[in-house]
Design a protein around this motif. Sequence first.
Motif, PDB file in Angstrom:
ATOM      1  N   LEU A 832       1.233  -1.086  -0.181  1.00 43.09           N
ATOM      2  CA  LEU A 832      -0.456   0.089  -0.034  1.00 43.09           C
ATOM      3  C   LEU A 832       0.478   1.106  -0.286  1.00 43.09           C
ATOM      4  N   PHE A 833       2.112   0.750   0.490  1.00 39.65           N
ATOM      5  CA  PHE A 833       2.627   2.778   1.055  1.00 39.65           C
ATOM      6  C   PHE A 833       4.226   2.223   0.116  1.00 39.65           C
ATOM      7  N   ALA A 834       4.186   1.428  -1.594  1.00 36.61           N
ATOM      8  CA  ALA A 834       5.002   0.761  -1.814  1.00 36.61           C
ATOM      9  C   ALA A 834       5.847   1.958  -2.574  1.00 36.61           C
ATOM     10  N   ASN A 835       4.764   3.059  -3.370  1.00 35.89           N
ATOM     11  CA  ASN A 835       4.630   4.111  -4.129  1.00 35.89           C
ATOM     12  C   ASN A 835       4.408   5.412  -3.778  1.00 35.89           C
ATOM     13  N   ARG A 836       5.064   6.447  -2.973  1.00 38.32           N
ATOM     14  CA  ARG A 836       4.594   7.481  -2.775  1.00 38.32           C
ATOM     15  C   ARG A 836       4.761   8.674  -2.984  1.00 38.32           C
ATOM     16  N   VAL A 837       4.616   8.623  -4.611  1.00 39.72           N
ATOM     17  CA  VAL A 837       3.275   8.932  -5.600  1.00 39.72           C
ATOM     18  C   VAL A 837       1.905   9.077  -5.247  1.00 39.72           C
ATOM     19  N   ALA A 838       2.003   7.695  -4.766  1.00 37.82           N
ATOM     20  CA  ALA A 838       0.012   7.314  -5.869  1.00 37.82           C
ATOM     21  C   ALA A 838      -0.868   8.430  -3.999  1.00 37.82           C
ATOM     22  N   TRP A 839       0.142   8.514  -2.843  1.00 36.59           N
ATOM     23  CA  TRP A 839       0.104   9.052  -1.958  1.00 36.59           C
ATOM     24  C   TRP A 839      -0.084  10.944  -2.127  1.00 36.59           C
ATOM     25  N   LEU A 840       1.208  10.891  -2.674  1.00 40.08           N
ATOM     26  CA  LEU A 840       0.830  12.793  -2.967  1.00 40.08           C
ATOM     27  C   LEU A 840      -0.272  13.114  -3.903  1.00 40.08           C
ATOM     28  N   MET A 841      -0.405  11.923  -4.458  1.00 44.11           N
ATOM     29  CA  MET A 841      -1.375  12.238  -6.141  1.00 44.11           C
ATOM     30  C   MET A 841      -2.647  11.948  -5.240  1.00 44.11           C
TER      31      MET A 841
END
Length: 897
Positions: A832-841
């Motif tokens: 769930l937290f591997a792609n930081r960009v996903a959380w930023l977006m």
Amino acid sequence: MNNKNEEFRNVSKPHALPIDAILADLRSDRDGLSSDAAARRLERLGPNRLPEPPKEGQLKRFFKHFHDTLIYILIAAGAVTAVLGHWVDTGVILGVVVINAIIGFIQEGKAEQALEGLRKMLSLQAHALRDGEWRETDAEQLVPGDIVRLRSGDRVPADLRLMEAINLRIEESALTGESMPTAKNTEAVRDDAGVGDRSCMAFSGTLVAAGRGTGVVVATGAQTELGKIDRMISEVQTLATPLTRQMDKFGRTLSIVIVGMAALMFLTGWVLHDFSLDELFIAAIGFAVAAIPEGLPAILTITLAIGVQRMARRKAITRKLNAVETLGSVTVICSDKTGTLTRNEMTVVHLVTGDGRYDAEGSGYAPRGGIHREGRQVTIADHEDLRRLVEIFAVCNDSAIVEDNGQWRVIGEPTEGALKTLAKKAGFSDKGYQRLAVIPFESENKFMATLTRSSGKGTRILMKGAPDRLLDRCARQAGKNGREEPLDRSFWEEQVDALGARGLRVLAAAIREVEEEKDELAMEDLDREMVFAGLVGIIDPPRPEAIAAIKTCRQAGIRVIMITGDHAGTAAAIGQDMGIGSGREAVTGDAIEAASDEELGRMAGESDIFARTSPGHKLRLVQALQARGEVVAMTGDGVNDAPALKQADVGIAMGIKGTEATKGAADIVLSDDNFATIERAVQEGRTIYDNLRKAVVFILPTNGAEGLVVLVAVVFGLELPLTPVQILWVNMVTAVTLALALAFEPSEPGLMSRPPRKTDAPILDALFLWRIAFVSTMIGLATIAVFIVQRRLGMDLPAARTLAVNTLVFGQLFYLFNSRFLHESSLGFSRLFANRVAWLMAGVLTMLQMVFVYAPFMHSWFGSASQSLRYWPVPLGIGLSVFLAVEAEKALLSRRT
């Protein structure tokens, strides 16, 4: 002086004719042309330059980005809203269209520069014989029949038939692909000789490496070999990429479905309900706008652009965006040999003396590594035979190697540079040697000899050159401990054959002591009195990382083919060392020339090594492979590679040693000239395609849900839960935020163990179509339900529509985390937290929705309304439900498969 300008005629196959016949046809002679005759010919034939290519205007480049079926539908929708007076809707729709075009225009970058690069290769000045005098003439003023003089360092200004050649060697690798400068002479060759075998010709754009010569101009401008390549480049038609073909097909199919569904919905509303025409048109436009993934072109472009940046960090600079994705579907890589698979730095690897065999470590011109015998390192102090051989090659030598910013390079001939490197590796110094006289290398003799004096060793003749020429001049050889013994010619011929069979260039050395006072050197001093000292085998060594990359390509189902202008034996030997060709002999350019298209297709399917090829041969091979359904990547660094690079699905040029013409014709330029970078670029291309599919599977449920909302509302006679501009808002904010996060997904495990994808495979398979339908239905029905319930509870229309928009947006936000893994579960902290960009977006999208809900100007533009905090759990809870439902669907399908 012959000035019968009007009667001269073009010379066909000048390489096969004697000089006198050529001069007669050109109405010229050895004193050249008069100025008047040259002027008349120039007026008739035009200047000696390549024709200017037609250039595409900036406006045309911009407006071609509107040439898309889905864009046409949006433009039509904008026109209808304008007629109906809905100007905000019109402005938003047309704004989206223009933004997409601007993104495409910017990312496309510069237009093709291939032909401009070719023109830069032409010489600016030439030494021509006019009116009986040598003059420096503008190269553009040269005409057939002019006599031109060449000297070391000159760029050949036109195609010349040589009349005089004194130690003349010309660097033709950019035109022929051959790694070594070509020795030139004046003797005619067979009429079917390839460009690389026309030893009596000097070709426009090539560089004089050594010596001097004189020739008569037989072709200028577009008629030169360089001009023929120019014409081939301009005639090559660029093929559509696999993604382009897939997206065009997908767009046409989707357009037909959307228009048909909108028309059916319009008729349904007209027949079953009492909607006004205005309301029906807005509903139909709303459906069309909802169903069209207008954000998809932008997100595809942005995903490719991000891939370009990632590839640039891995030394692959992309000139055309679609080439990034095409790399992922490549099935065949056609690679040049020199400089791509090999280092393009000659290296001595084996030495043979009368006392034994030695191996030299290292590669290139850097003097690192030692000399070994039977696995043990040796020194010249302990082996007189080795010391003598190294001495001859180091002293009878006109080149030098120098270190420049940590890189070693050769000043002079590459082969002689390799011999100087050998001397440094052996610890030999040529200080204290005085050269008294020299017989320079000439193609007729194929050897070089010097008369040299050194303290303590007297005066000696040192000689190096072709083994057969030196053996003819030796009666004795240096044996064990340096003792002289009778020459064993059969032994040396066996050694030459053994080294040659391994693709090595073989040079021999000989020596003779002479009287101390001798200070002149003549050819008769070299007859039958020399002592044969030994042989060296020289190779352009393979890049170790390229060997590993070829192995990885095979594991990925990608075939590697070598296409080179070098000799067949050298190509076959290098291919065997690199794992190309399975030990088979190389197919030569003569065989390609004689083959029909059908026969060439069979050759291309069966053979992996092609040698002595011309630009036309390389182009035909690429076309033959494409006719077999292959997706072809072609690499190269010379002008001779440019037409094939442009024809290939992906053209890859060398950035360091490549010509400007080659870089201009290519889609990708390697900044490190390394084949291993191609393998990494293919991996990146496959990753990008995976991410593009994730983006499509993520974006389309938004359109499906919106279309379902409008369709259900019209069929059941309900108020529209969403307006066209609100639909556009949802599409754009989810595409440029959430879908963008998918572009940063890393490569999936086992990526380079998959076979290349089939070019005719649909971008969406049955599983993905089911996923899109499943998610679209969930989000769409939830949106309708929220709208209907809130309206029945008394919520006003703008507020109910705002809540419906939030339901759509947050349903898509939670679905983003499902889409990061198409088949595997997304549950688990690390995933769930591997792609930081996903959380930023996700954070950016939340802020945009806050603006949509609470900013007054958004209320007037998009018909939204402020929303109480107690309503926010509704879209958040629906989004979480969507996430868990998709994860359950993944688990269920995983168990079934």
